[in-house]
Motif scaffolding. Structure first.
Motif, mmCIF file in Angstrom:
data_model
loop_
_atom_site.group_PDB
_atom_site.id
_atom_site.type_symbol
_atom_site.label_atom_id
_atom_site.label_comp_id
_atom_site.label_asym_id
_atom_site.label_seq_id
_atom_site.Cartn_x
_atom_site.Cartn_y
_atom_site.Cartn_z
ATOM 1 N N VAL A 130 0.933 -1.351 -0.010
ATOM 2 C CA VAL A 130 -0.055 -0.081 -0.023
ATOM 3 C C VAL A 130 0.641 1.208 -0.050
ATOM 4 C CG1 VAL A 130 -2.117 -0.939 1.212
ATOM 5 C CG2 VAL A 130 -0.315 -0.336 2.680
ATOM 6 N N ARG A 131 2.151 1.056 -0.461
ATOM 7 C CA ARG A 131 3.124 2.346 -0.519
ATOM 8 C C ARG A 131 2.436 3.536 -1.248
ATOM 9 N NH1 ARG A 131 8.558 2.890 -0.682
ATOM 10 N NH2 ARG A 131 8.486 1.249 0.929
ATOM 11 N N ASP A 132 1.821 3.533 -2.174
ATOM 12 C CA ASP A 132 1.247 4.599 -2.867
ATOM 13 C C ASP A 132 0.064 5.142 -2.128
ATOM 14 O OD1 ASP A 132 2.845 3.773 -5.184
ATOM 15 O OD2 ASP A 132 1.310 3.131 -6.408
ATOM 16 N N GLU A 133 -0.814 4.487 -1.473
ATOM 17 C CA GLU A 133 -1.819 5.003 -0.851
ATOM 18 C C GLU A 133 -1.335 5.708 0.610
ATOM 19 O OE1 GLU A 133 -3.710 1.610 -3.239
ATOM 20 O OE2 GLU A 133 -1.732 1.679 -1.989
ATOM 21 N N VAL A 134 -0.498 5.070 1.080
ATOM 22 C CA VAL A 134 0.290 5.469 2.275
ATOM 23 C C VAL A 134 0.919 6.729 2.010
ATOM 24 C CG1 VAL A 134 2.041 5.389 4.044
ATOM 25 C CG2 VAL A 134 0.558 3.380 3.559
ATOM 26 N N THR A 135 1.512 6.874 0.831
ATOM 27 C CA THR A 135 2.399 7.964 0.441
ATOM 28 C C THR A 135 1.274 9.221 0.111
ATOM 29 O OG1 THR A 135 4.329 6.970 -0.644
ATOM 30 C CG2 THR A 135 3.966 9.070 -1.247
ATOM 31 N N GLU A 136 0.233 9.012 -0.565
ATOM 32 C CA GLU A 136 -0.724 10.180 -0.864
ATOM 33 C C GLU A 136 -1.200 10.774 0.669
ATOM 34 O OE1 GLU A 136 -4.844 11.533 -0.791
ATOM 35 O OE2 GLU A 136 -4.403 9.411 -0.246
ATOM 36 N N PHE A 137 -1.646 9.491 1.506
ATOM 37 C CA PHE A 137 -2.195 10.005 2.766
ATOM 38 C C PHE A 137 -1.368 10.783 3.795
ATOM 39 C CE2 PHE A 137 -2.755 8.936 7.301
ATOM 40 C CZ PHE A 137 -4.115 9.237 7.602
ATOM 41 N N LEU A 138 -0.073 10.544 3.769
ATOM 42 C CA LEU A 138 0.940 11.442 4.484
ATOM 43 C C LEU A 138 1.723 12.516 3.779
ATOM 44 C CD1 LEU A 138 2.793 8.319 6.189
ATOM 45 C CD2 LEU A 138 1.006 9.920 7.350
ATOM 46 N N ALA A 139 1.164 12.906 2.778
ATOM 47 C CA ALA A 139 1.620 14.032 1.721
ATOM 48 C C ALA A 139 1.541 15.167 2.805
ATOM 49 C CB ALA A 139 0.861 14.299 0.495
ATOM 50 N N GLY A 140 2.834 15.715 2.741
ATOM 51 C CA GLY A 140 3.111 17.000 3.626
ATOM 52 C C GLY A 140 3.338 16.846 4.908
ATOM 53 N N ALA A 141 3.323 15.454 5.646
ATOM 54 C CA ALA A 141 3.624 15.213 6.704
ATOM 55 C C ALA A 141 4.788 14.956 7.040
ATOM 56 C CB ALA A 141 2.715 14.081 7.397
ATOM 57 N N THR A 142 5.493 15.554 8.107
ATOM 58 C CA THR A 142 7.130 15.157 8.279
ATOM 59 C C THR A 142 7.223 14.185 9.561
ATOM 60 O OG1 THR A 142 7.516 17.085 9.470
ATOM 61 C CG2 THR A 142 7.728 17.063 7.381
ATOM 62 N N GLU A 143 6.127 14.379 10.484
ATOM 63 C CA GLU A 143 6.126 13.460 11.607
ATOM 64 C C GLU A 143 4.950 12.537 11.633
ATOM 65 O OE1 GLU A 143 6.750 16.099 14.831
ATOM 66 O OE2 GLU A 143 8.967 16.556 14.213
ATOM 67 N N LEU A 144 5.120 11.504 12.332
ATOM 68 C CA LEU A 144 3.823 10.553 12.579
ATOM 69 C C LEU A 144 4.047 9.906 14.053
ATOM 70 C CD1 LEU A 144 2.081 8.030 10.489
ATOM 71 C CD2 LEU A 144 3.349 7.299 12.568
ATOM 72 N N VAL A 145 3.040 9.878 14.639
ATOM 73 C CA VAL A 145 3.033 9.195 16.054
ATOM 74 C C VAL A 145 2.512 7.809 15.841
ATOM 75 C CG1 VAL A 145 1.848 9.102 18.385
ATOM 76 C CG2 VAL A 145 2.678 11.208 17.399
ATOM 77 N N PHE A 146 3.237 6.755 16.237
ATOM 78 C CA PHE A 146 2.752 5.537 16.218
ATOM 79 C C PHE A 146 2.374 4.811 17.467
ATOM 80 C CE2 PHE A 146 3.827 0.805 16.015
ATOM 81 C CZ PHE A 146 2.946 0.383 15.060
ATOM 82 N N VAL A 147 1.433 4.239 17.446
ATOM 83 C CA VAL A 147 0.635 3.557 18.413
ATOM 84 C C VAL A 147 0.977 1.867 18.517
ATOM 85 C CG1 VAL A 147 -1.388 3.082 19.862
ATOM 86 C CG2 VAL A 147 -1.079 5.207 18.652
ATOM 87 N N PRO A 148 1.797 1.467 19.091
ATOM 88 C CA PRO A 148 2.025 0.014 19.104
ATOM 89 C C PRO A 148 1.768 -1.007 20.063
ATOM 90 C CG PRO A 148 3.756 1.171 20.240
ATOM 91 C CD PRO A 148 2.832 2.164 20.038
ATOM 92 N N TYR A 149 0.559 -0.567 20.692
ATOM 93 C CA TYR A 149 -0.089 -1.230 21.805
ATOM 94 C C TYR A 149 -0.826 -2.474 21.635
ATOM 95 C CZ TYR A 149 0.049 3.513 24.165
ATOM 96 O OH TYR A 149 0.392 4.551 24.553
ATOM 97 N N ALA A 150 -0.795 -2.909 20.361
ATOM 98 C CA ALA A 150 -1.412 -4.204 19.829
ATOM 99 C C ALA A 150 -0.472 -5.121 20.009
ATOM 100 C CB ALA A 150 -2.094 -4.096 18.630
ATOM 101 N N LEU A 151 1.002 -5.062 20.055
ATOM 102 C CA LEU A 151 1.779 -6.092 20.087
ATOM 103 C C LEU A 151 2.499 -5.917 21.544
ATOM 104 C CD1 LEU A 151 3.423 -6.473 16.604
ATOM 105 C CD2 LEU A 151 1.569 -7.565 17.942
ATOM 106 N N ARG A 152 3.283 -6.662 22.045
ATOM 107 C CA ARG A 152 4.013 -6.680 23.121
ATOM 108 C C ARG A 152 5.124 -5.910 23.238
ATOM 109 N NH1 ARG A 152 5.607 -11.888 27.407
ATOM 110 N NH2 ARG A 152 6.375 -10.486 29.061
#
Length: 242
Positions: A20-42
Motif C-alpha cells: 500500500v506504498r502509494d496509498e500511504v504516500t498520498e495519505f501522508l503527503a506534507g507530513a514530516t512526523e507521525l506518532v505510532f501506537v504500538p499497543y497491539a503487540l507486546r
C-alpha cells in the motif's frame, strides 16, 4: 476526517506496508512526523522500529507514543497517527488505560489529526471492537472503540471455501451471528483492500474488494474504486444499494 483504514499491513511477497506504498504516500503527503501506537503487540520498541523503517523513505519521522512521558500530550500535538495491528483487545485496553482513546477520537473527528489504522487499528476506527478476529487475551473496560465511522469493519475477511471439510463457523457465519445481536452494517475487507475516508466520502481501495453485510439484506460485493459514502450516514438499517 481523514482516514486510511487498511485490512492488513503485511502481504505475502511484500515488505511491511509495501503493498500500500502509494496509498500511504498520498495519505501522508506534507507530513514530516507521525506518532505510532504500538499497543497491539507486546514489544513496542521493535514494532515502532519496523514502522519507522517502512516510512523513512517517505521522509516521515516516526515516534512511538509509548516513549512519551505524556502520551495524551503526544497525540494532542501530532499531525498524523498510525495505530498498528495485533491483538484488538490488548490494543483497546491500553488505549483506555493510557487515556489516549478519547483525545485521538476527538482530534480526528475535528479534522486536526490524520488517522491510519491497520487490522486491529482499523477495528479501533469502528464504534466497537465486536467484529475483531482476535482472542480476548485481556479485558478492556468496555468494547467501545474510537467510533470514527458509524459501521463495523472486519479486517482480513476470508470468503467461505466450498471445498473445505472444516466444520467450524465461516467468517460469514460469524458476522451473521453478530447481526442477530447488533443492528449495524459490517464491511468485510479482504487482505489487500483498504477504505479511504475523506471529506465526507468513503471509497474502497487496494487490490481486493469487500463484502458488505447488513441485517435484513443480502450480502453485497464491492470492488476497489467503489464509492461507499452511503455507509457514513449512520443509518443502522438500510437497503444495500445495487
Amino acid at each position: 476526517m481523514d482516514l486510511l483504514l487498511l485490512s492488513n499491513s503485511r502481504t505475502h511477497g511484500y515488505g511491511y506496508l509495501e503493498h500500500v506504498r502509494d496509498e500511504v504516500t498520498e495519505f501522508l503527503a506534507g507530513a514530516t512526523e507521525l506518532v505510532f501506537v504500538p499497543y497491539a503487540l507486546r514489544d513496542h520498541d521493535a514494532y515502532t522500529a519496523t514502522v519507522a523503517d517502512a516510512l523513512r523513505p517517505l521522509g516521515v519521522a516516526v515516534t512511538g507514543v509509548h516513549t512519551a512521558a505524556d502520551p495524551v500530550a503526544a497525540v494532542t500535538a501530532a499531525e498524523a497517527v498510525f495505530v498498528g495491528g495485533g491483538n484488538s483487545f490488548r490494543l483497546l485496553k491500553t488505549l483506555q488505560d493510557t487515556g489516549v482513546r478519547d483525545p485521538i477520537a476527538g482530534r480526528v473527528r475535528s479534522g486536526a489529526l490524520r488517522y491510519m489504522g491497520a487490522s486491529a487499528g482499523t477495528n479501533m476506527a469502528c464504534p466497537t471492537l465486536r467484529t475483531t478476529n482476535d482472542m480476548p487475551i485481556t479485558e478492556p473496560d468496555s468494547f467501545t472503540a474510537l467510533g470514527l465511522v458509524p459501521f463495523q469493519i472486519n479486517p482480513h475477511y476470508v470468503d467461505p471455501d466450498p471445498s473445505s471439510t472444516h466444520m467450524g463457523e465461516t467468517r460469514e457465519q460469524r458476522i451473521t451471528e453478530f447481526l442477530e445481536q447488533n443492528d449495524v452494517p459490517v464491511l468485510g475487507i479482504r487482505e489487500g483492500g483498504l477504505l479511504r475516508v475523506r471529506d465526507g466520502s468513503a471509497r474502497l481501495g487496494g487490490v481486493k474488494g469487500a463484502r458488505l453485510f447488513a441485517r435484513g439484506a443480502q450480502p453485497r460485493e464491492f470492488a476497489p474504486g467503489d464509492d461507499l459514502s452511503f455507509l457514513l450516514s449512520g443509518t443502522p438499517r438500510f437497503d444495500v444499494p445495487a
